[in-house]
Design an enzyme around this catalytic site. Structure first.
Site, PDB file in Angstrom:
ATOM      1  N   ASN A 100       0.872  -1.179   0.000  1.00 42.41           N
ATOM      2  CA  ASN A 100       0.000   0.000   0.000  1.00 42.41           C
ATOM      3  C   ASN A 100       0.911   1.230   0.000  1.00 42.41           C
ATOM      4  OD1 ASN A 100      -1.734   2.083   0.526  1.00 42.41           O
ATOM      5  ND2 ASN A 100      -2.401   1.340   2.534  1.00 42.41           N
TER       6      ASN A 100
ATOM      7  N   LYS B 103       0.156   4.238  -0.227  1.00 42.19           N
ATOM      8  CA  LYS B 103      -0.471   5.418   0.399  1.00 42.19           C
ATOM      9  C   LYS B 103      -0.265   6.647  -0.495  1.00 42.19           C
ATOM     10  CE  LYS B 103      -0.164   3.148   4.832  1.00 42.19           C
ATOM     11  NZ  LYS B 103      -0.073   3.202   6.281  1.00 42.19           N
TER      12      LYS B 103
ATOM     13  N   HIS C 210      -9.493   0.901   4.899  1.00 38.46           N
ATOM     14  CA  HIS C 210      -8.228   1.128   5.599  1.00 38.46           C
ATOM     15  C   HIS C 210      -8.456   2.047   6.798  1.00 38.46           C
ATOM     16  CE1 HIS C 210      -4.148   2.337   6.509  1.00 38.46           C
ATOM     17  NE2 HIS C 210      -3.758   1.259   5.856  1.00 38.46           N
TER      18      HIS C 210
ATOM     19  N   GLU D   7      -6.834   4.446   7.950  1.00 33.88           N
ATOM     20  CA  GLU D   7      -6.621   5.879   7.693  1.00 33.88           C
ATOM     21  C   GLU D   7      -7.862   6.488   7.048  1.00 33.88           C
ATOM     22  OE1 GLU D   7      -2.936   5.349   5.615  1.00 33.88           O
ATOM     23  OE2 GLU D   7      -1.988   4.790   7.512  1.00 33.88           O
TER      24      GLU D   7
ATOM     25  N   GLU E 143      -5.053  -5.261  10.434  1.00 41.58           N
ATOM     26  CA  GLU E 143      -4.087  -4.191  10.672  1.00 41.58           C
ATOM     27  C   GLU E 143      -4.437  -3.464  11.971  1.00 41.58           C
ATOM     28  OE1 GLU E 143      -2.165  -2.885   6.673  1.00 41.58           O
ATOM     29  OE2 GLU E 143      -3.884  -1.596   7.071  1.00 41.58           O
TER      30      GLU E 143
ATOM     31  N   GLY F 274       2.614   2.179  10.935  1.00 41.25           N
ATOM     32  CA  GLY F 274       3.551   3.300  10.842  1.00 41.25           C
ATOM     33  C   GLY F 274       4.240   3.645  12.139  1.00 41.25           C
TER      34      GLY F 274
ATOM     35  N   SER G 174       3.686  -2.139  10.364  1.00 40.88           N
ATOM     36  CA  SER G 174       5.131  -2.148  10.615  1.00 40.88           C
ATOM     37  C   SER G 174       5.815  -3.451  10.191  1.00 40.88           C
ATOM     38  CB  SER G 174       5.428  -1.831  12.091  1.00 40.88           C
ATOM     39  OG  SER G 174       4.984  -0.515  12.400  1.00 40.88           O
TER      40      SER G 174
END
Ligand code: 13P
Length: 261
Positions: free
Chosen positions: A12, A14, A97, A99, A173, A179, A220
């Protein structure tokens, strides 16, 4: 008979990479990933790079995914990209996702609309689920993950084809691992996949389907820790963010998948 799950490593990207940068990275991956035939690899660049990258992937087995889409096939939705448009270029689409849930108001309901819309145009969803740190600390991981899986898949009927397996990928996730450099433990993630994801799939569909859906871990993942996840019995690969932006790291992750499964 349930189908053997082929490992999948999906990147991904992003909101990173201009077209020129995306082409450069894709070219490095094409070169470096040629030999790993036992692992499926997908990359999900930003919308602007999908077409240029697709051109580079033509003679390869690397598959393309988008990072989001709207649920309507056309309409007055300024700034949005439709399932039909994504399906012209991609095999996969990342949906739900964290985010997008956190910054763009996505809910279980809109994720469900997008999942249904993906199937209507032949796209395979990579459905993201995972608890926040607060939910994790409050012991709510199971409740949250089960709810996200169940509501995203409302009204979905899945069947299996001998060639392609079940057209659904779920990515577990945990939000606190994204991250942060603080990945979940392999065994902890495996437990969530078994107890909350596959068991919910078994409630929704027949157990053969629940056992055939590929479930990835994301958060991560790097070349250095990937093996810990790929050696877990119920984890079938990874959804990789930061480490998918560097060819060496990403190739290292695919290599770990190829040698673990
Ligand atoms: P990182 O690998 O950068 O933690 O991101 C994971 C992710 O969000 C993939 O979708």
């Amino acid at each position: 008979m349930e189908k053997k799950r082929i490992p999948l490593v999906a990147g991904n990207w992003k909101m990173y990479k201009t077209i020129a940068e995306a082409k450069q990275l894709a070219a490095e991956l094409v070169h470096g990933l040629e030999k790993f035939t036992q692992v499926e690899v997908a990359i999900c660049p930003p919308f602007t790079s999908l077409l240029p990258v697709k051109t580079l992937l033509e003679e390869t087995s690397i598959r393309l995914g988008a990072q989001n889409m709207h649920w309507e096939n056309a309409g007055a939705y300024t700034g949005e990209v439709s399932p039909l448009m994504v399906a012209e270029l991609c095999s996969y689409v990342i949906l739900g996702h964290s985010e997008r849930r956190a910054y763009f108001g996505e809910t279980d309901e809109t994720v469900n609309k997008k999942v249904l819309a993906a199937y209507a145009v032949g796209l395979i969803p990579i459905l993201c689920v995972g608890e926040t740190l607060q939910e994790n600390e409050a012991g709510k991981t199971g409740e949250v993950v089960e709810r996200q899986v169940k509501l995203a898949l409302q009204g979905v009927s899945l069947s299996m084809s001998q060639e392609t397996g079940v057209p659904l990928v779920i990515a577990y996730e945990p939000v606190w691992a994204i991250g942060t450099g603080r990945a979940a433990s392999g065994s902890g993630a495996n437990t969530v996949v078994t107890q909350y994801i596959r068991s919910t799939l078994a409630d929704l569909f027949v157990s053969e389907i629940a056992q055939s859906v590929r479930v990835l871990y994301g958060g991560s993942v790097k070349a250095g820790n990937a093996k810990e996840f790929f050696t877990q019995p119920e984890i079938d690969g990874a959804l990789v963010g930061g480490a998918s932006l560097k060819a060496d790291e990403y190739i290292g992750i695919v290599q770990a998948a190829a040698s673990s499964k």
